[in-house]
Write a protein that holds these residues in place. Structure first.
Motif, PDB file in Angstrom:
ATOM      1  N   ALA A  27       0.834  -1.197   0.000  1.00 19.03           N
ATOM      2  CA  ALA A  27       0.000   0.000   0.000  1.00 19.03           C
ATOM      3  C   ALA A  27       0.869   1.247   0.000  1.00 19.03           C
ATOM      4  O   ALA A  27       0.610   2.210  -0.727  1.00 19.03           O
ATOM      5  N   VAL A  28       1.922   1.223   0.822  1.00 16.91           N
ATOM      6  CA  VAL A  28       2.795   2.397   0.884  1.00 16.91           C
ATOM      7  C   VAL A  28       3.445   2.648  -0.467  1.00 16.91           C
ATOM      8  O   VAL A  28       3.483   3.769  -0.969  1.00 16.91           O
ATOM      9  N   ARG A  29       3.898   1.559  -1.084  1.00 19.34           N
ATOM     10  CA  ARG A  29       4.528   1.733  -2.395  1.00 19.34           C
ATOM     11  C   ARG A  29       3.525   2.196  -3.446  1.00 19.34           C
ATOM     12  O   ARG A  29       3.833   3.033  -4.291  1.00 19.34           O
ATOM     13  N   ALA A  30       2.326   1.653  -3.353  1.00 19.79           N
ATOM     14  CA  ALA A  30       1.290   2.067  -4.304  1.00 19.79           C
ATOM     15  C   ALA A  30       1.013   3.553  -4.152  1.00 19.79           C
ATOM     16  O   ALA A  30       0.903   4.292  -5.136  1.00 19.79           O
ATOM     17  N   ALA A  31       0.958   4.006  -2.894  1.00 18.33           N
ATOM     18  CA  ALA A  31       0.673   5.420  -2.654  1.00 18.33           C
ATOM     19  C   ALA A  31       1.805   6.282  -3.204  1.00 18.33           C
ATOM     20  O   ALA A  31       1.574   7.335  -3.798  1.00 18.33           O
ATOM     21  N   GLU A  32       3.048   5.798  -3.034  1.00 13.26           N
ATOM     22  CA  GLU A  32       4.172   6.553  -3.587  1.00 13.26           C
ATOM     23  C   GLU A  32       4.056   6.660  -5.103  1.00 13.26           C
ATOM     24  O   GLU A  32       4.283   7.716  -5.688  1.00 13.26           O
ATOM     25  N   LEU A  33       3.706   5.540  -5.722  1.00 14.50           N
ATOM     26  CA  LEU A  33       3.629   5.522  -7.185  1.00 14.50           C
ATOM     27  C   LEU A  33       2.508   6.403  -7.701  1.00 14.50           C
ATOM     28  O   LEU A  33       2.645   7.065  -8.731  1.00 14.50           O
TER      29      LEU A  33
END
Lengths: 470, 313
Positions: A27-33
């Motif tokens: 989720a954190v990576r998705a939000a960054e992307l």
């Protein structure tokens, strides 16, 4: 912002979403992307990483709206409204363009030129956010301040004021207040403007806390209530909580269903399958080294539920039936019978109506004074021939027969045919031998008996059934 | 798949536009999910009612990437021999026979048994080697050099054991073959799993995937889809028929008409030279939209009301 996201995940967990650390990382990576600019997209993206079923999806969307309402600048609408109807303090002459762009109202700008402290105040990031009406920046400030103030710990609504003060302090509202005092003293025309900004700030903080309270405290209180519900006597559950208890039953059932999910195939348990082995061997010069086996067909577990629906036991019967029918994935062949003075099969009711409604109907049709003897007689006529050696028979009742003929012989017949006869009694064990209870006599024809008066006990018993039914 | 090799998947807008060019009109949430799956190198589990384009999504992605689409249709009883790899038994047998014949030459001049065994050990053991390995879809997807789109269709129809088999592939993109070792993907494939929810999938599987739920499309989206698929159709009729189908989806039917059925219906209306919907026409063609007699009967009574809502007569 990652911290905010983790907080959000925490909240989802209190709403019964099972999110593993690996998924949080996703989720954190998705939000960054995806970035935080496009709210819809962020929501869709997080949803794919965090919510894994349709139910979880609905929960997710609800929580997302509550939690990120403030943080992502989705309040342009409220700000517009506010500009249309300026707050009381803003009764100053028109032409104050606080909402549009970075320009400082004339009066304030003048005050700043006269007083370096005001100028300093206007330079602060808080004031800049307010002046430019940059709600993203403001909400970011507020959420950071609330983290410092420990807003996640909020539990009861009386704490709202206390947290509001702490957050305002963390935001540096003090400087703003000092500015107002200074302006008051100098009776500057900019006073009203500055007051107005203070009010906007306070309002924002208050709204933010309201939202967070809903999100944080609500989930936890929910858990508390459920914990309590699962320990309360089923007949004592208040009407207002019945729905929630049923929801709880559904969840318990789901958990059990997952644990005892049917295994569809049983390998290599049956006889040698000559036909398949030969045809396999044909490719290898007739050498039959690849043995094929017939598969064992397993009978699906057969469950008969016989429930007393007379007044005192009816609430328990409701929950037992609800539980059994929520387990249809694992126990597809439940036949249910209800009785008071007569017994009738209600399986079809459950096929035609939703579970809750079927239970009400069953209650309505067969309620009355209990007669176990007649009930067993009816059951024997209706279904005794169908009870196979693999069957589980669950009887729910208090065994209080109003001094009638208990017809133990019929129960013994069932006992001899079925794999298991389980008697669930909502009364406590101590009272089984008192008054008109035939429990001790019936016990002799049961494989297993249990006291069953709250959801937790019910869950335990049903798990037993599942273990044996497989 | 290296991210930089595929600029088509560089951002969400480009994906949506790319799909649209191929004729797959998608909502933004679908494009977002594909974007994330590609960037995070995660499989996507696609769920939704039948006929909303779950399988089509994988096909379209393959087309957009110009990568091979490798499809594995799941069913009860599917096992690793059909999904992952199998040994070429008959060739292995032939090999042992050849070996038997050659054995005399090979061992010629060996002093005693110990030396013979020693010599035997010197040849590579190729009985269980890649040469005798018959790759099935999953292994084939791992071996594509430029990556592939792997579609595991209707995974809910497979057994629990098979689901467990998928876990290694989905999390690490590798396959363990006991006789050989671990085969890692040459290039991470893009994996789509579809499910119709006939049973709940295990948590372990779900955890490894992004979850995309495709609902029936909104009116606006469905009109765009029909326009893209049946461009000849008159705009007014298109609007009417999409509104009618949406009306049907509100009813309590056994099976709701899906997008594919809307498109079929639009095509047949075009063939019938219909200019607008009227009751007789709808009744005559209702069997294209609804697949159950009960549903048709139930809808029959409602046709007038539904048509009224579409702005027809």
């Amino acid at each position: 912002m990652a911290a905010g996201l983790l907080g959000f995940i925490d909240i989802l967990r209190t709403h019964h979403l099972r999110i593993s650390p690996a998924e949080s990382l996703d989720a954190v990576r998705a939000a960054e992307l995806l970035g935080y600019a496009n709210r819809e997209r962020l929501r869709d993206g997080l949803c794919t990483t965090l919510a894994k079923t349709a139910d979880e999806r609905t929960t997710f969307l609800r929580c997302f709206d509550q939690y990120f309402r403030r943080e992502l600048g989705d309040f342009s609408q409220t700000s517009d409204e506010r500009e249309q109807q300026p707050p009381n303090a803003g009764g100053a002459p028109g032409g104050l363009s606080a909402g549009s762009g970075a320009d400082v109202p004339e009066a304030l700008a003048q005050a700043a030129r006269q007083d370096p402290r005001i100028d300093q105040l206007l330079q602060s990031s808080l004031m800049q956010a307010l002046l430019r009406n940059d709600r993203n920046l403001l909400s970011l400030n507020i959420s950071q301040a609330s983290e410092r103030a420990g807003l996640q710990q909020i539990r009861i609504f009386t704490q709202k004021g206390q947290y509001s003060r702490r957050i305002l302090a963390a935001l540096g509202e003090e400087q703003l207040r000092a500015g107002i005092v200074a302006l008051e003293r100098s009776e500057s025309p900019a006073l009203d403007d500055l007051r107005r900004y203070r009010d906007i700030l306070r309002e924002q903080v208050r709204d933010f806390i309201d939202g967070q309270y809903l999100v944080h405290a609500h989930g936890r209180n929910q858990q508390l209530i459920e914990d309590m519900l699962s320990r309360t006597r089923l007949s004592n559950i208040e009407a207002a909580y019945v729905e929630r208890a049923q929801e709880l039953v559904r969840r318990m059932a789901k958990k059990l269903a997952a644990r005892y999910a049917p295994r569809r195939r049983d390998h290599r348990r049956g006889q040698l399958d000559m036909r398949k082995t030969l045809s396999r061997g044909a490719a290898h010069d007739g050498l039959m080294f690849d043995l094929r086996w017939r598969r064992v067909r397993r009978e699906r577990p057969q469950v008969f539920a016989i429930c007393d629906v007379s007044g005192s036991v009816a609430p328990y019967a409701k929950f037992l039936l609800l539980f059994l029918y929520c387990l249809q994935e694992v126990l597809p062949r439940v036949r249910s019978f209800v009785f008071a003075n007569r017994l009738g099969e209600v399986t079809n009711l459950f096929r035609e109506y939703p579970v809750e409604q079927a239970i009400e109907l069953a209650n309505h049709t067969y309620g009355g004074a209990t007669d176990y003897g007649a009930a067993f007689q009816d059951f024997a006529n209706l279904a005794l021939d169908d009870v196979r050696s693999s069957a589980t028979v669950i009887i729910l009742g208090d065994a209080r027969n109003n001094h009638g003929e208990p017809r133990l012989d019929l129960l013994q017949k069932i006992y001899r045919r079925a794999n298991r006869v389980i008697w669930l009694n909502p009364e406590s064990r101590n009272s089984w031998k008192t008054g008109d209870s035939e429990m001790l006599r019936y016990l002799s024809a049961c494989h297993f008996s249990a006291e069953c008066n709250n959801l937790r006990q019910l869950e335990r018993v049903i798990e037993q059934v599942l273990k044996n039914a497989r | 798949m290296r991210i930089e090799d595929y600029p088509q998947l560089g951002d969400v807008e480009r994906i949506a536009a790319g799909f649209e060019e191929i004729g797959y009109i998608c909502s933004e949430s679908i494009a977002t999910a594909v974007f994330l799956a590609f960037q995070l190198r995660k499989p996507i589990l696609v769920e939704g009612p039948p006929g909303v384009g779950k399988t089509e999504l994988a096909k379209t992605t393959a087309e957009l990437l110009q990568a091979p689409l490798i499809r594995l249709q799941c069913y009860e009883g599917l096992d690793e021999g059909k999904a992952l790899y199998e040994w070429k038994y008959s060739k292995q047998l032939l090999y042992t026979q050849v070996l038997k014949e050659k054995l005399g030459d090979l061992l010629h001049g060996a002093y005693d048994l110990a030396e013979s065994v020693e010599r035997l050990h010197q040849f590579g053991d190729i009985f269980y080697s890649e040469e005798f390995l018959e790759p099935r879809p999953l292994l084939r997807a791992m071996r594509q050099e430029r990556g592939a789109v792997l579609l595991i269709d209707e995974v809910d129809k497979s057994d629990y054991e098979f689901e467990a088999l998928l876990l290694e592939i989905l999390s690490d993109y590798q396959v363990s073959i006991p006789e050989i070792g671990t085969v890692s993907a040459q290039s991470t494939p893009m994996v789509f799993l579809t499910s119709n929810n006939t049973r709940d999938l295990s948590d372990a599987l779900k955890r490894r995937c992004l979850h995309l739920y495709i609902p029936f499309p909104s009116v606006e989206l469905e009109e765009r889809i029909v326009r893209s698929r049946v461009p000849e159709i008159d705009e007014r009729l298109r609007r009417q028929l999409v509104a009618f189908v949406h009306g049907l989806r509100e009813l309590d039917l056994k099976k709701h008409p899906a997008i594919s059925e809307t498109i079929d219906w639009a095509r047949s209306l075009l063939l019938l030279h219909a200019e607008q919907l009227d009751e007789a026409l709808v009744r005559a063609t209702l069997n294209l939209l609804l697949k159950f007699e009960d549903d048709i009967q139930m809808t029959d009574a409602e046709v007038g009301r539904l048509l009224h809502g579409t702005g027809g007569d």
